[in-house]
Design a protein around this motif. Structure first.
Motif, PDB file in Angstrom:
ATOM      1  N   VAL A 126       0.837  -1.193   0.000  1.00 31.51           N
ATOM      2  CA  VAL A 126       0.000   0.000   0.000  1.00 31.51           C
ATOM      3  C   VAL A 126       0.875   1.248   0.000  1.00 31.51           C
ATOM      4  O   VAL A 126       0.653   2.183  -0.779  1.00 31.51           O
ATOM      5  CB  VAL A 126      -0.935   0.006   1.225  1.00 31.51           C
ATOM      6  N   ALA A 127       1.877   1.225   0.863  1.00 30.40           N
ATOM      7  CA  ALA A 127       2.759   2.395   0.953  1.00 30.40           C
ATOM      8  C   ALA A 127       3.420   2.686  -0.387  1.00 30.40           C
ATOM      9  O   ALA A 127       3.424   3.835  -0.856  1.00 30.40           O
ATOM     10  CB  ALA A 127       3.804   2.166   2.028  1.00 30.40           C
ATOM     11  N   VAL A 128       3.952   1.647  -0.991  1.00 28.69           N
ATOM     12  CA  VAL A 128       4.630   1.830  -2.281  1.00 28.69           C
ATOM     13  C   VAL A 128       3.672   2.414  -3.312  1.00 28.69           C
ATOM     14  O   VAL A 128       4.025   3.350  -4.030  1.00 28.69           O
ATOM     15  CB  VAL A 128       5.202   0.485  -2.775  1.00 28.69           C
ATOM     16  N   LYS A 129       2.470   1.887  -3.349  1.00 33.95           N
ATOM     17  CA  LYS A 129       1.495   2.377  -4.328  1.00 33.95           C
ATOM     18  C   LYS A 129       1.184   3.851  -4.103  1.00 33.95           C
ATOM     19  O   LYS A 129       0.779   4.561  -5.027  1.00 33.95           O
ATOM     20  CB  LYS A 129       0.208   1.556  -4.224  1.00 33.95           C
ATOM     21  N   LEU A 130       1.361   4.299  -2.886  1.00 32.99           N
ATOM     22  CA  LEU A 130       1.082   5.698  -2.556  1.00 32.99           C
ATOM     23  C   LEU A 130       2.358   6.544  -2.593  1.00 32.99           C
ATOM     24  O   LEU A 130       2.335   7.715  -2.213  1.00 32.99           O
ATOM     25  CB  LEU A 130       0.453   5.782  -1.167  1.00 32.99           C
ATOM     26  N   ASP A 131       3.421   5.918  -3.007  1.00 28.05           N
ATOM     27  CA  ASP A 131       4.691   6.643  -3.051  1.00 28.05           C
ATOM     28  C   ASP A 131       5.070   7.185  -1.682  1.00 28.05           C
ATOM     29  O   ASP A 131       5.539   8.309  -1.547  1.00 28.05           O
ATOM     30  CB  ASP A 131       4.622   7.803  -4.052  1.00 28.05           C
ATOM     31  N   MET A 132       4.811   6.392  -0.683  1.00 24.14           N
ATOM     32  CA  MET A 132       5.279   6.827   0.638  1.00 24.14           C
ATOM     33  C   MET A 132       5.927   5.629   1.329  1.00 24.14           C
ATOM     34  O   MET A 132       5.970   4.526   0.795  1.00 24.14           O
ATOM     35  CB  MET A 132       4.134   7.382   1.482  1.00 24.14           C
ATOM     36  N   THR A 133       6.463   5.880   2.504  1.00 23.18           N
ATOM     37  CA  THR A 133       7.102   4.790   3.224  1.00 23.18           C
ATOM     38  C   THR A 133       6.096   4.129   4.172  1.00 23.18           C
ATOM     39  O   THR A 133       5.109   4.736   4.568  1.00 23.18           O
ATOM     40  CB  THR A 133       8.274   5.298   4.066  1.00 23.18           C
ATOM     41  N   LYS A 134       6.403   2.906   4.508  1.00 21.42           N
ATOM     42  CA  LYS A 134       5.586   2.183   5.468  1.00 21.42           C
ATOM     43  C   LYS A 134       5.369   3.028   6.715  1.00 21.42           C
ATOM     44  O   LYS A 134       4.250   3.167   7.211  1.00 21.42           O
ATOM     45  CB  LYS A 134       6.324   0.899   5.889  1.00 21.42           C
TER      46      LYS A 134
ATOM     47  N   ASN B 163       5.417   6.152   7.202  1.00 25.68           N
ATOM     48  CA  ASN B 163       4.504   7.277   7.019  1.00 25.68           C
ATOM     49  C   ASN B 163       3.060   6.819   6.909  1.00 25.68           C
ATOM     50  O   ASN B 163       2.143   7.512   7.368  1.00 25.68           O
ATOM     51  CB  ASN B 163       4.891   8.061   5.767  1.00 25.68           C
ATOM     52  N   LEU B 164       2.856   5.670   6.328  1.00 26.17           N
ATOM     53  CA  LEU B 164       1.494   5.151   6.223  1.00 26.17           C
ATOM     54  C   LEU B 164       0.884   4.985   7.618  1.00 26.17           C
ATOM     55  O   LEU B 164      -0.300   5.233   7.825  1.00 26.17           O
ATOM     56  CB  LEU B 164       1.505   3.808   5.480  1.00 26.17           C
TER      57      LEU B 164
END
Lengths: 203, 203, 203, 203
Positions: free
Chosen positions: C32-40, C42-43
């Motif tokens: 999920v994090a990757v798909k949102l271009d963020m880090t775990k 931060n998620l």
DNA sequence: GATGAATGAGGGTTCATTCAT
DNA sequence: GATGAATGAACCCTCATTCAT
């Protein structure tokens, strides 16, 4: 193939040394596994989780300590002798067992007798039994003054642990040991039945 | 406008209470920030990192403790009186300051005098100066026997801290306090020049 | 800088798509994090844990679905019309929303009405209110026969959900849709007040 | 000596119960082994991996179900009778077999007929053959109207499974069963060639 | 001074699977 | 056939710390 049971001694030793050096938090489950030449996963075959690894390790070490003292005490028959041997052998043991010492220094609540969170209640109780039996014997033989054995046991236990720890917390071991000798004598004299001259109360 | 400096008292207090309740590890930087009604980010404006926050907090508390004792001691002129007041006021202070007490119980190495890792060396030294000055005065006035003041100071300091901590670790405060009284008297008598009746040496 | 609130739509969308494709278990928080271009890490600033991420995502999707249907229903005034529009718009919505469809197929207990473990009780209740209001209005206007509105609501709700899901589980959508049409008609006719004689065969 | 084959019945039963209670994911290979009084390692002697254990278990249960229905159907000769018996005996079987029911509820894709990922295609096909044969016979005897037997089979199969599952998902079994009766009647009527008069109620 | 979003580096734990004995 | 010790790959989650605004 190594039996599961055969691995615990090594496991406890490795664990104790690491907890001694780095404390509970900074010791990694991986650290322990590596020291044992096994994988983290396999370590979990022997131990439920990190907390239990810690508690089992401490319990194991405390039990060994207690057994050592017990063995020394059992060689004597006179309660006064027993008392002295108990104190001295306990000190001698911890003096040679650096990891246990360090662990206790880092987590002194190991000896906390508050029922609320005593993780080592059982082991502590077992250790106190040794002391208690000595006192009971002394009282029965009228060598010690009549007392509430349970209370005095609890009191002396905490005082001794305090000394044992403190003795090795400071670099100045010489003076600490002297203090230990003084305290031992003081307590023994306090216990004896025929204390002619007592200190006057101050507070 | 609030100056940066004006915020430290509240910061130290909040911090101390949290460290007292949860210990260093389980206290989150966020916990502290929330208790201060500020954000984590902002807290880092006042403090370099978690470790320093802890150390500054402890140092602050210890310093206050020391100042309180110093003030009480300064009201007396006789070294024997001073000694007694020092011991009693230190005990009274910690008795009322639960958070400091808990923090010390959770991290007794605060008083570790081993130079290797003493994070509070400076503060501890300052506290010892009070004791040292009393001893020096007593020796100069020939009320105390001639001694190596530095060594005796270090020795007495660690013994007192040990008592102060131990007094509150166990629930059994009554007996602990009695022990404290006995120890105080013992030490004072040991220090006096004309000790008529001494304990026989044991070691 | 992006406001926290502004990120939830994207978050829910990414999340829904992944849960749809891989199911709860095989979808990684990292995915999920990757798909949102963020880090775990931060998620976890946006969501408490994986379970809540899932539940919030589903709740969000179900709520949107419900709102869409509600909007369509509100444009009609006649209860019979409303009933039909409700069924059709619900079908049309899910027809275009593949991810929601897949998620429901993979976790059909989303619609479980058993109070024991209904994780989406609130949302399901809200959806049922739409249906219930239609029935109540129909009964009040004597267009529907007198009934226990609560029970009929629960019954029809589960039947419809069943159809909606089933419609897309099979590849053979054509016949499934036909079934849907039949069922809709059947139920509507059953609700009407003046069913003098038997239903004429429909298939 | 126990043959390898003799252990499968117990294996499938234990497995089914666990998958029913905890679902595929939360059921551990160890759980199954323990329930069978064997070790994980040994279980792998009987089963290739967890996935195959699941699939074999389900296949086994579905096959038994199918055989039971087939036996009941074979006792009748009239296609209309057969159809009715098929529906009723299938319902009766699942009604008594809680574990199978639970497994299906937790993993309804067991009946997914989409060729893409049908893990139980073979078993499902075998079950459909029963239905298909009834329809073929009915058509041949002109008791059922002429139809595309394959399509109608697929359609009816999924509708029935849907009902069977749904019947036990909700607590409100009474109304579900009523729905079942209605659906059965509806479908039978649809199938008949000359619907001159009414079917007598069956349940 | 203050905010809050973002990062990144772990650490604990689970478990399917393998294999020597 | 059976055992149990061992492996390794994930995965979830925490949190101190940074920094643009």
């Amino acid at each position: 193939m190594t039996l599961k049971t055969e691995k615990y001694p090594a496991l406890y030793q490795a664990s104790l040394e690491l907890f001694a050096d780095f404390g509970y938090r900074k010791t990694t489950v991986e650290d322990v596994a590596v020291k044992l030449d096994m994988t983290k996963g396999n370590l979990y075959f022997y131990v439920k989780n990190k907390k239990q690894l810690y508690e089992q390790t401490i319990t194991h070490a405390l039990t060994q300590w207690k057994d050592h003292v017990k063995k020394a005490v059992d060689k004597k028959s006179d309660p006064v002798e027993k008392f002295r041997v108990m104190a001295v052998s306990a000190l001698a043991y911890i003096e040679k067992n650096a990891p246990l010492r360090q662990v206790i220094i880092k987590d002194p609540q190991i000896f906390t007798l508050s029922p609320r969170e005593d993780r080592f209640a059982e082991t502590n109780q077992a250790a106190m039994v040794i002391l208690k039996d000595i006192l009971k014997q002394g009282v029965a033989q009228k060598k010690f003054y009549p007392m509430d054995v349970d209370q005095v046991t609890a009191y002396l236990f905490s005082v001794y642990m305090m000394f044992l720890i403190k003795t090795y917390v400071n670099a100045d071991q010489a003076s600490s040991k002297k203090l230990f000798a003084i305290a031992l004598e003081l307590n023994l004299r306090g216990l004896l039945n025929h204390t002619t001259d007592r200190l006057t109360p101050i507070v």
